[in-house]
Design an enzyme around this catalytic site. Structure first.
Site, PDB file in Angstrom:
ATOM      1  CD  GLU A   1      39.773  39.173  72.140  1.00 26.60           C
ATOM      2  OE1 GLU A   1      40.925  39.382  71.676  1.00 26.60           O
ATOM      3  OE2 GLU A   1      38.767  39.044  71.415  1.00 26.60           O
TER       4      GLU A   1
ATOM      5  CG  PHE B   1      33.151  30.488  62.402  1.00 27.98           C
ATOM      6  CD1 PHE B   1      34.367  30.647  61.746  1.00 27.98           C
ATOM      7  CD2 PHE B   1      32.537  31.607  62.935  1.00 27.98           C
ATOM      8  CE1 PHE B   1      34.954  31.899  61.631  1.00 27.98           C
ATOM      9  CE2 PHE B   1      33.118  32.863  62.821  1.00 27.98           C
ATOM     10  CZ  PHE B   1      34.333  33.008  62.159  1.00 27.98           C
ATOM     11  CD  GLN B   2      34.907  33.593  65.692  1.00 31.71           C
ATOM     12  OE1 GLN B   2      33.909  33.918  66.314  1.00 31.71           O
ATOM     13  NE2 GLN B   2      35.783  34.486  65.246  1.00 31.71           N
TER      14      GLN B   2
ATOM     15  CE  LYS C   1      24.706  33.897  69.044  1.00 30.57           C
ATOM     16  NZ  LYS C   1      25.060  34.307  67.673  1.00 30.57           N
TER      17      LYS C   1
ATOM     18  CG  MET D   1      65.947  40.348  82.428  1.00 25.37           C
ATOM     19  SD  MET D   1      67.112  40.964  83.660  1.00 25.37           S
ATOM     20  CE  MET D   1      65.999  41.647  84.882  1.00 25.37           C
TER      21      MET D   1
END
Ligand SMILES: Cc1ncc(C[n+]2csc(CCOP(=O)(O)OP(=O)(O)O)c2C)c(N)n1
Ligand SMILES: [Mg+2]
Lengths: 172, 583
Positions: free
Chosen positions: B72, B134-135, B184, B497
């Site tokens: 993502e 969940f999640q 959802k 760097m």
């Protein structure tokens, strides 16, 4: 310098956390915060007491004004204003001299007794933050059990100069 | 600022399909709302909380293309690349919980650089919010400090206007990322769809035009200045104000120095361009600012990488600060003339006023001769070698091979600074980089997003061997969708760097910067189905770049360069910007 900022923000879930989050993310201090609806229930007004130099206060005002759901931000204390805080104080006082002593303080400060039992009283006081501080301090020889303070609310004074003096504010 | 009861929504293409009477799922409202706002490209990765949305996406696949990323973070950077390359709103779609947390780095990157994005995150069903389902993660809370605005949609009836407002807010005034967190159940509930762009919540309309008074004082100051410098940043790019800037500075014959984010807003090869200022800015740009008597700061924020020690930055200059975001003005440096305005409008107004004046062409003669002297004293240069490829040489050769026309997208590190220094940009949006957050891993997916937005342009990701390994999984996304992604790995075998700072400021204690154990990038490219090319000798460089860039497909060019080369000039962090270390 201590300043009181008044923020008109949409009365929606999460908007207050955005303001509080902004204060902590940018390292501004919140001394007190109080929130309530405005005349138009779609908007709430949050009053935040903070401290900082002039540049910091200006940044706070501008940063808050940038939020999408903020309608107006005022540094109320940059203009003549009225500020009040309320406190509810639970003290242990026995009937007799002690109670008389508390009552005289209540009278001097124009506080109110809002509840009483054989051993205790609950007092209500509103006034400037300083007045509330002093009252609590004066009660300290008694057993003060608990203090609940509302945080400050403030409003600008009606001023004949109203139209010409703007103070530090941003309307979104 | 005015209080306006309505948000103005730019008109977009009208939604096709059914009228408002028919009830449709929240998921469809979302997709149709996005299409109505002109969305043709979405980067994302599905999961449980967004199944209904993906179901609708499938039905609308003719109207909008979804690119399935492999992580993502890649989705959000790709959306950023798309947005940075075009100025349009980039869109990413991720699931709840880990999908949303993986997106956070990209959202923060966009926030710091004021890039317009709409990021849709799935959420657990409304009734389960707050139960550690969940999640479940508090996406709204996590993203508060890194969004321009955000929504947790609690009611399907609101969804249509939220989508419209999100696209409006992402672009309005100072752009930024907007998150829409959708439970959802809301995506399954039914409601009417109306294209109600134009009718939403009370909110601000930014004042965009400068006042006449402020334009007049600005012009007076400009005409009076003996040693003016224009310090221009990303705000000029996002306001599309490059032409107005050019007109004003040419009229005045004044020097210009762009920030890292402002590169391209003024042509690097223009005789009035001093090159970038700041930590790795040019000698002449930093000295000109240090001696300037009038600094015209446009769409910039006095970032510490630009100013070094703040109270010695432009110490004798008066400052005119033009920015659309009032909170930027006076945040770090109090200007004599604050101009809260859109850069394009402000510059146009300044030009209109200036064009009525004749300007003495010789007036800045003494200033220019000083600047020219600095430029010849310490030019940006590097010595090539017979045996090793120099990183600066890679960028110069890339410039040559692409005729200076490629869109350059970088990662973060030394290669980024060399690309900024050695590729003269001709136009806005030709240079895409993570300036504010400095996000390693940005380059490759952002280049993919930019290439998708600009199919006819050559887009090159210039990345380090370190940052490449943070998001190289998106190569396969490019392969899957036939995006002819070009990746140039500046392979110095180090987190370069950081190594440079350890060399210069920590007695060469190379603590945890060695990348000599890395995969074989050529084989890796081949494993993905891309072509992999390597140049390790100067004689191979140009040919490899030609071959890679001309290849019709994904090409990964592993360019092995001098391991311990440093970026110069450098102003040590917090130092005075006139005290540059030059070699
Ligand atoms: C996500 C992230 N982690 C760490 C850093 C700190 N950092 C800045 S530059 C750099 C080294 C980058 O190495 P490489 O990608 O090989 O590029 P080089 O500097 O060698 O060109 C690091 C670790 C960062 N900017 N971003
Ligand atoms: Mg490296």
């Amino acid at each position: 310098m201590r300043h009181t900022i008044s923020i008109t923000v949409a009365n929606e879930a999460g908007e207050l956390s955005r303001i509080v989050g902004l204060f902590s993310a940018r390292g501004y201090n919140i001394e007190t915060i109080s929130v309530g609806k405005t005349l138009d229930q779609k908007w709430s007004k949050a009053t935040i007491v903070t401290c900082g130099d002039e540049a910091t206060i200006e940044q706070i005002v501008k940063q808050c004004a940038r939020l999408a759901r903020v309608k107006e931000v005022k540094a109320v204390t940059t203009l003549p204003h009225i500020e009040r805080e309320m406190a509810l104080i639970d003290v242990s006082v026995k009937a007799g001299d002690e109670r008389q002593e508390v009552m005289s303080l209540v009278n001097i400060f124009r506080a109110k007794v809002v509840d009483i039992s054989h051993e205790k009283m609950i007092l209500e006081l509103s006034g400037t933050q300083e007045k509330v501080d002093t009252f609590i301090e004066m009660l300290s020889p008694m057993a003060v059990n608990e203090v609940t303070r509302s945080g400050c609310v403030a409003i600008n004074r009606l001023s004949p100069l109203e139209d010409s003096v703007k103070g530090l504010q941003y309307a979104a | 600022m005015d209080v306006s009861p309505q948000v103005r929504i730019a008109a977009g293409p009208a939604p096709q399909a059914k009228s408002g009477s028919e009830k449709i799922r929240g998921a469809e409202i979302l997709i149709r709302g996005m299409i109505a706002n002109g969305v043709d490209t979405i980067f994302g990765l599905p999961g449980g909380a967004v199944l209904h949305i993906y179901d609708e996406l499938w039905r609308y696949r003719e109207e909008t293309t979804h690119y399935l990323v492999r992580h993502e973070q890649g989705a959000v950077h790709a959306a950023e690349g798309y947005a940075r390359a075009t100025g349009k709103v980039g869109v990413a779609l991720v699931t709840s919980g880990p999908g949303a947390t993986n997106a956070v780095t990209g959202i923060a990157t966009a926030y710091m650089d004021s890039i317009p994005l709409v990021v849709i995150t799935g959420q657990v069903p409304t009734a389960m919010i707050g139960t550690d389902a969940f999640q479940e993660v508090d996406t709204f809370g996590i993203t508060i400090p890194i969004v321009k605005h955000s929504y947790l949609v609690r009611n399907v009836e609101e969804l249509g206007s939220i989508v419209n407002e999100a696209f409006y807010l992402a672009q309005d005034g100072k752009p930024g990322p907007v998150v829409i967190d959708i439970p959802k159940d809301v995506t399954a509930q039914l409601a009417n769809y109306q294209d109600d762009r134009g009718v939403t919540f009370d909110t601000r309309i930014d004042h965009k035009a400068p006042t006449r008074e402020v334009v007049e004082t600005t012009v007076e100051k400009l005409l009076a200045a003996q040693r003016p410098v224009f310090y221009v940043g990303g705000g000029v790019v996002s306001a599309n104000a490059a032409n107005e800037l050019l007109a004003v500075v040419e009229k005045l014959n004044a020097p210009v120095t762009p920030t890292l984010m402002g590169l391209g807003a003024f042509p690097s090869a223009h005789p009035q361009c001093l090159g970038m200022l700041g930590m790795h800015g040019t000698y002449s740009a930093n000295l000109a600012v240090a001696e300037s008597d009038l600094l015209i700061a446009i769409g910039v924020r006095f970032d510490d990488r630009v100013t070094g020690k703040l109270n010695t930055f432009a110490p004798v200059a008066e400052v005119i600060h033009i920015d659309v975001d009032a909170s930027n003005i006076g945040k770090l440096r109090k200007p004599q003339i604050p101009v809260v305005a859109d850069a394009k409008q402000a510059l146009a107004a300044i030009y209109a006023k200036l064009s009525q004046t004749t300007i003495d062409a010789e007036k800045l003669g003494a200033w220019w001769s000083k600047i020219r002297r600095w430029q010849t004293e310490v030019p940006l240069a590097c010595e090539y070698s017979d045996t090793e490829i120099k990183p600066q040489q890679v960028i110069e050769t890339l410039y040559e091979v692409t005729d200076g026309n490629a869109v350059i997208v970088t990662d973060v590190g030394q290669h980024q600074m060399w690309a900024a220094q050695f590729y003269p940009f001709k136009r806005s949006r030709q240079w895409l980089t993570s300036g504010g957050l400095g996000t390693m891993g940005f380059g490759l997916p952002a280049a993919m997003g930019a290439q998708i937005a600009l199919p006819d342009e050559t887009v090159v990701a210039v990345v380090g061997d370190g940052g490449f390994q943070m998001t190289n999984q998106e190569i396969i996304t490019a392969i899957q969708y036939n995006v002819p992604l070009k990746v140039l790995i500046m392979n110095n075998g180090y987190l370069g760097m950081v190594r440079q700072w350890q060399e210069m400021f920590y007695d060469r204690a190379y603590s945890e910067v060695d990348l000599s154990v890395s995969p074989d990038f050529v084989k890796l490219a081949e494993a993905y189905g891309a072509i992999g090319l390597r140049a390790s000798h100067p004689s191979e460089l140009k040919e490899v770049l030609h071959e890679g860039l001309e290849f019709d497909g994904v090409a990964i060019m592993d360019i092995v360069v001098t391991k311990e080369e440093n970026v110069f000039p450098i102003v040590p962090a917090g130092g005075e910007s006139r005290n540059m270390i030059l070699k």
